[in-house]
Structure formats: structure tokens, C-alpha cells
Enzyme design. Structure first.
Site, PDB file in Angstrom:
ATOM      1  N   THR A  49       0.894  -1.140   0.000  1.00 42.56           N
ATOM      2  CA  THR A  49       0.000   0.000   0.000  1.00 42.56           C
ATOM      3  C   THR A  49       0.932   1.190   0.000  1.00 42.56           C
ATOM      4  O   THR A  49       2.096   1.054   0.353  1.00 42.56           O
ATOM      5  CB  THR A  49      -0.801  -0.036   1.319  1.00 42.56           C
ATOM      6  OG1 THR A  49      -1.509  -1.253   1.374  1.00 42.56           O
ATOM      7  CG2 THR A  49      -1.726   1.122   1.499  1.00 42.56           C
ATOM      8  N   SER A  75     -11.008  -2.685   5.358  1.00 48.82           N
ATOM      9  CA  SER A  75      -9.641  -2.183   5.220  1.00 48.82           C
ATOM     10  C   SER A  75      -9.149  -1.657   6.557  1.00 48.82           C
ATOM     11  O   SER A  75      -9.936  -1.420   7.480  1.00 48.82           O
ATOM     12  CB  SER A  75      -9.656  -1.034   4.212  1.00 48.82           C
ATOM     13  OG  SER A  75      -8.390  -0.415   4.140  1.00 48.82           O
ATOM     14  N   ASP A  78      -8.791  -9.275   1.728  1.00 53.74           N
ATOM     15  CA  ASP A  78      -9.209  -8.478   2.889  1.00 53.74           C
ATOM     16  C   ASP A  78     -10.603  -8.856   3.391  1.00 53.74           C
ATOM     17  O   ASP A  78     -11.037  -8.401   4.450  1.00 53.74           O
ATOM     18  CB  ASP A  78      -9.167  -6.985   2.571  1.00 53.74           C
ATOM     19  CG  ASP A  78      -7.765  -6.403   2.790  1.00 53.74           C
ATOM     20  OD1 ASP A  78      -6.910  -7.112   3.334  1.00 53.74           O
ATOM     21  OD2 ASP A  78      -7.541  -5.239   2.421  1.00 53.74           O
TER      22      ASP A  78
HETATM   23  O1  DON Z   1      -6.812  -2.233   3.017  1.00 52.32           O
HETATM   24  C1  DON Z   1      -6.014  -2.714   3.796  1.00 52.32           C
HETATM   25  O2  DON Z   1      -6.058  -2.549   4.987  1.00 52.32           O
HETATM   26  C2  DON Z   1      -4.868  -3.546   3.249  1.00 52.32           C
HETATM   27  N1  DON Z   1      -5.218  -4.098   1.986  1.00 52.32           N
HETATM   28  C3  DON Z   1      -3.672  -2.670   3.193  1.00 52.32           C
HETATM   29  C4  DON Z   1      -2.452  -3.417   2.762  1.00 52.32           C
HETATM   30  C5  DON Z   1      -1.226  -2.765   3.213  1.00 52.32           C
HETATM   31  O3  DON Z   1      -1.209  -1.783   3.892  1.00 52.32           O
HETATM   32  C6  DON Z   1       0.012  -3.431   2.827  1.00 52.32           C
HETATM   33  N2  DON Z   1       1.146  -2.658   3.278  1.00 52.32           N
HETATM   34  N3  DON Z   1       2.081  -2.990   3.851  1.00 52.32           N
END
Ligand code: DON
Length: 577
Positions: A386, A457, A428
Site C-alpha cells: 500500500t 480495510s 481483505d
Molecule cells: O486495506 C487494507 O487494509 C490492506 N489491503 C492494506 C495493505 C497494506 O497496507 C500493505 N502494506 N504494507
């Protein structure tokens, strides 16, 4: 471990309504109605500023500000640029959240991916009802319907000052002419390549990328050009949509209908008062805003217990872990897509409720994990990549944006002919109640799979204001570590009076109820051996995790923005005059 409706608020001015009527008939390049008000805003800061994940995005922001763009123009241009130069997380094949503060008003844009129309609750279970390993993480079936392009389109249409084509231009140039590849990107590509080997077409697209050399993405340049020419329709309809749907045929679920139906949603952000600040943050389908507000307020509620407790001491870590336990119990039970499940947000961030939870914190020993139940009565998931960016303009507007394709390089699938790296956001969802996902978090019915539903999320793009002026813009990647990381940086700054650079660079740790009494630490800064020993004596276990965020924050002191990028990543912060 590698971390891997509400009604749409369309308070567009008359000019924009006319513009959107024209847009339904086909794309028309128009200066949005907002431009008029933005010009009228007096400059309140001595500069604009950004904290972003790489230097190309910082250059893009500088170019946009020099052309007279505002924070929203810069944010949209950054998002498209990172889709080219930061392909492990920057994206047009994923989704995210944007928290905005424009003309002294807070807004929140949800452009999270949605499950395809033919998705089903048990789509990742075998005939014995067990989760099929990796199915929600790799390949075409892991992909949710992407939301980033519609999100950027909505934000820029509503608040941008520049023309749409201007904000796409830097990204198109980086895709066409290429950019010099950083060592960190190659390392992440190598890791991803091992993970996706034999499962996806990842190497065909990224196999040739070499550190220090220029990498060009001609297919992606053409896709971005279609988006520049046709607006969001250049992605959700026509050639791009047809190519995405074609790459799914026989492998995945997304059709042209899924793409055509996708809509980003304006929602009410979560707002809360804390320590003299107004916290503006992410509502469901993020769990992050609820989590962050609960953490901040619980800590404030038991400030007597934190009195004179030094940062990173055994007692500090114990007290924070006790608070985190309670937050994650609620998260697993109550949080999901509010369009499908009634999420009790008001109750979860109610002061009396939070106080009651805080009073349950045991200052001496870890509360028994099983005894920590969801606090509102009778129970979620996430992989790692992310990216977050924070932007302020000299007019005092701010954008806090976190977007993702979930794991590094998402599902590892590149839709043939488009250069688009597709997400694996379906992971998720809770594939099965109580079974942990990539981030080790569990979920319930609130986060089960259904057509068009958005997976829960943890992304928490946040803005703090004081006296109606922006005081801080902050966010990070990190899956379920996102809001515990933001909490630590905010409290480092405001409770421990640390300078922003020290607050961002300081050690971070994480606890999330499960596994029981386990504290995750990070290689960047390890905890003191004595502190670990004292906590082990209390019954805690320690686990090393490979990744603990990449905070991008801006603090405003008077009229001076101070941006800061996490030393853990390759981010760049810049003040732009
Ligand atoms: O939406 C979310 O919470 C996750 N898909 C975020 C993924 C994420 O932050 C990966 N980073 N290290």
C-alpha cells in the site's frame, strides 16, 4: 513476516452539474466549477508541501503546484505517477481512500475495490469448507473491481483547479519515456517474482526491470492516455475495460459489466475531538478511523496510568498492548462495508463507551486474551503493499491519501495489453469466519464476501485540525499495523513533544489481540533487550515482522508546513514555493 451507501454527497456547484451533464454525453475537457472558489482563497501558508513514496511523485507535485494546481490536483497527479514509478503499491488497478480538508471543510472519498458481481461468500473454500491457501492472494480470482481511477476522477472533478489532462501528463511521460529504477523496487520485484512464480504473468512484465536502468511501460502509457482523453470512462469502458475483462476470461470473475458499474462514494469522514484537535479520519469500510479514535481516546482516558511512563519502556508497551487488544476485539466483530452491514460507528467511538473499555485495562498484567470480547455485545482480514501520501497547498487545503493493491504487486496479474497491475484485495474479506488472513486478523459476518461489497480495510488517511486549520496530515501502509503506527506517531508528537522527524523515525511495535499476548517488533529499530525480558516475564511473546510502515506526514507550525517521509522507505518530502 512480510506484511504482506451512504447517499453520495454531490454538492457540486451549478457549473459542475452542467459539466457532468455534458460528461454523460461524452468526455468534455472543462475547468471544474471549484476552480473559481479556489482562486478566491487567500494563501495562508508560506508554501505547499508533500510527503510521498518516491522522488518522481515529489517532482510531479512540484510541477503541478508550479502550474497553479491545488492539493487535490497534486494528489491526483501523484496517484497516477506512483502507478508508474512505484508499481509495487502505487496503482490504477487497486483502490483506496482519500481524506480531504478543502475550504475548511472535511470530506472523505471511498474508492475501495468491490467484489465482482459473481463473487460468492464461500468462493475461497474447498468442498470440506476449508480455505484454499493462496486463492485470495494470487492470480485472477484474487482481484477486486478496481476503484482508483474513478476515485481520482471524482476528486479532481469536484475540487481540482487544473485540467484533467494536466494531472495525467507527468504519469504518461514516466510510462512512455521511462524512469530510473531504484534498488528497493528491484528487491521487492525479486521477492514478488519468487512468490508469483508459475502462478501469474508477473515476470513477463517486470522480469526485465534492472536497478539503475530506465524502465519503460508502453502499454501502461497507452492506458493512461485513454484515461487522459476520456476521463474515468477511459478505464471503465471501451478498450481498457475490454482488455481487463478479456484477461479475466477463463481465469477470474471481473467482466465489463463489473467495470461499468463501479462507483466511488463520498462518505462522511469520522471526526472526533482529541487533545484540542479535531481528528478527521477514515470511516467504514475502513476499520482504521474507528481504531485510531479508540486508541487515542483510551490512552487519554487512562493518562494517570501513563503518567511518567517513558516511551518504549516495558510498562508503556504493556499499556498500549492492553488498549490495542480491546480495539482489535471490536474490529473483528463489528467492522465491514457499511452498505451491507450496519456498522455501529457512533457507539464504537462514543466517549462513555471508550472510557468503559479503557477502565478494563489491567495496569499490571496482560488481560487474558479470551476475556477481551467485543465491547458492544456478541465476531476480520488483510497482504503487504500500500502507499500513502500527504499533501497541503498554500491555501490551507489538505489531502491525505492511502491506496493499495494489497500485497506487493497485488495479485501478480498484469491485464494483458494494459500494463495494469491488478490487486488482490479480495484477501481483505473474511474467507471464513475466524480464519486469519495475511495480516493475521480474523473477521466475521460483517466482512463476508458478497457481490459489489467492499472488503474491510485498515487504511487510515488522517488529517488533524486545530481552530479550523490543518495541523497534521498523516498516513501509512502496513495492513492491520496502519492505525497502530499512526497512533504511535501522533502520540509521539503531541504527548511526548517529539519533533516530527524523531516521532516518525522512533521504534514502533504492534499488538492485535491474536496471536495471544504477542508483540510484533520491527528490524528498523528493535526494542531494548531488558524491556523485552521484563515483558516476557509478564507473559508476552515477541515476533519480528519484516515491515512496519512507511509514514508520510506533514505538520504545520503557524504558516510553515513541515513534511516528513519515513526513513524506513524511499519516500521524499518537499516544501514547494
Ligand atoms: O486495506 C487494507 O487494509 C490492506 N489491503 C492494506 C495493505 C497494506 O497496507 C500493505 N502494506 N504494507
Amino acid at each position: 513476516m512480510l506484511l504482506k451507501k451512504e447517499p453520495r454527497i454531490r454538492s457540486l456547484a451549478l457549473g459542475a452539474i452542467v459539466a457532468s451533464a455534458l460528461l454523460t454525453a461524452g468526455f468534455v475537457e472543462t475547468a471544474p466549477a471549484y476552480a473559481k472558489t479556489a482562486d478566491a482563497q487567500p494563501a495562508v501558508l508560506n508554501a505547499s508541501a508533500v510527503a510521498v513514496a518516491d522522488k518522481y511523485a515529489a517532482d510531479t507535485a512540484e510541477q503541478i503546484f508550479k502550474q497553479g494546481g491545488n492539493a487535490v490536483d497534486a494528489a491526483v497527479a501523484i496517484a497516477f505517477t506512483l502507478a508508474v514509478t512505484y508499481p509495487e503499491a502505487g496503482n490504477i488497478g487497486g483502490g483506496g481512500f482519500m481524506t480531504l480538508y478543502v475550504d475548511h471543510r472535511p470530506y472523505f472519498l471511498d474508492y475501495r475495490e468491490r467484489a465482482p458481481l459473481s463473487a460468492t461468500r464461500n468462493m475461497y473454500l474447498d468442498d470440506k469448507g476449508e480455505v484454499i491457501k493462496g486463492m485470495s492472494l494470487y492470480g485472477h480470482r484474487a482481484v477486486g473491481v478496481p476503484g482508483t481511477v474513478d476515485g481520482m476522477w471524482e476528486a479532481q472533478k469536484r475540487f481540482g483547479k487544473l485540467k484533467w489532462k494536466q494531472v495525467l501528463a507527468p504519469a504518461i511521460k514516466y510510462a512512455q519515456d521511462g524512469f530510473e529504477v531504484d534498488d528497493q523496487l528491484v528487491k521487492r520485484r525479486d521477492d514478488a517474482s519468487k512468490e508469483f512464480a508459475g502462478k501469474t504473468n508477473f515476470d513477463l512484465y517486470f522480469g526485465g526491470m534492472k536497478a539503475g536502468q530506465v524502465f519503460k511501460q508502453p502499454d501502461l502509457a497507452m492506458t493512461l492516455q485513454r484515461i487522459a482523453d476520456k476521463g474515468a470512462k477511459g478505464f471503465y469502458e471501451g478498450e481498457t475495460a475490454n482488455l481487463i475483462a478479456k484477461s479475466m476470461e477463463g481465469h477470474g470473475l471481473i467482466t465489463t459489466r463489473d467495470l461499468k458499474d463501479y462507483k466511488a462514494v463520498w462518505r462522511q469522514p469520522i471526526t472526533a475531538s482529541w487533545n484540542g484537535y479535531r481528528v478527521i479520519t477514515a470511516p467504514p469500510p475502513s476499520s482504521g478511523g474507528v481504531g485510531l479514535v479508540q486508541l487515542l481516546k483510551m490512552k487519554a482516558d487512562i493518562k494517570d496510568k501513563f503518567q511518567d511512563v517513558p516511551l518504549d519502556s516495558a510498562q508503556y508497551i504493556h499499556l498500549v498492548a492492553e488498549i490495542e487488544k480491546r480495539v482489535f476485539a471490536d474490529r473483528a466483530q463489528y467492522l465491514g462495508d457499511p452498505d451491507f452491514y450496519k456498522v455501529p460507528v457512533a457507539q464504537l467511538i462514543n466517549d462513555d463507551y471508550i472510557l468503559k473499555r479503557a477502565q478494563e485495562v489491567n495496569p499490571d498484567t496482560p488481560s487474558d486474551t479470551k476475556s477481551v470480547q467485543p465491547g458492544l455485545g456478541t465476531s476480520m482480514p488483510e497482504k503487504a503493499e500500500t502507499t500513502h501520501f500527504s499533501v497541503v497547498d498554500k491555501w490551507g487545503n489538505a489531502v491525505s491519501n492511502t491506496y493499495t493493491i494489497n500485497g506487493y504487486f497485488g495479485s501478480g496479474v498484469i491485464a494483458e495489453g494494459t500494463g495494469i497491475v491488478l490487486n488482490d484485495e479480495m484477501d481483505d474479506f473474511a474467507s471464513k469466519p475466524g480464519v486469519p488472513n495475511m495480516f493475521g486478523v480474523v473477521g466475521s459476518d460483517a466482512n463476508s464476501i458478497a457481490p459489489k461489497k467492499r472488503p474491510l480495510s485498515s487504511m487510515t488517511p488522517t488529517i488533524l485540525t486545530k481552530d479550523d486549520k490543518v495541523a497534521m496530515v498523516i498516513g501509512t501502509p502496513g495492513g492491520s499495523r496502519i492505525f497502530t503506527s499512526i497512533f504511535q506517531v501522533i502520540t509521539n508528537v503531541y504527548d511526548f513533544n517529539m519533533p516530527l522527524g524523531d516521532a516518525v523515525g522512533a521504534t514502533r511495535f504492534h499488538h492485535q489481540l491474536l496471536p495471544p499476548n504477542t508483540i510484533f517488533q520491527e528490524p528498523y529499530h528493535q526494542l531494548d533487550a531488558d524491556v523485552i525480558k521484563q515483558l516476557e516475564d509478564k507473559g508476552y511473546k515477541f515476533t519480528m515482522q519484516g515491515f512496519n510502515g512507511d509514514i508520510q506526514a506533514i505538520r504545520i507550525d503557524g504558516d510553515k508546513p513541515e513534511p516528513m517521509s519515513d526513513p524506513r522507505g524511499r519516500g521524499v518530502s518537499r516544501v514547494i514555493r
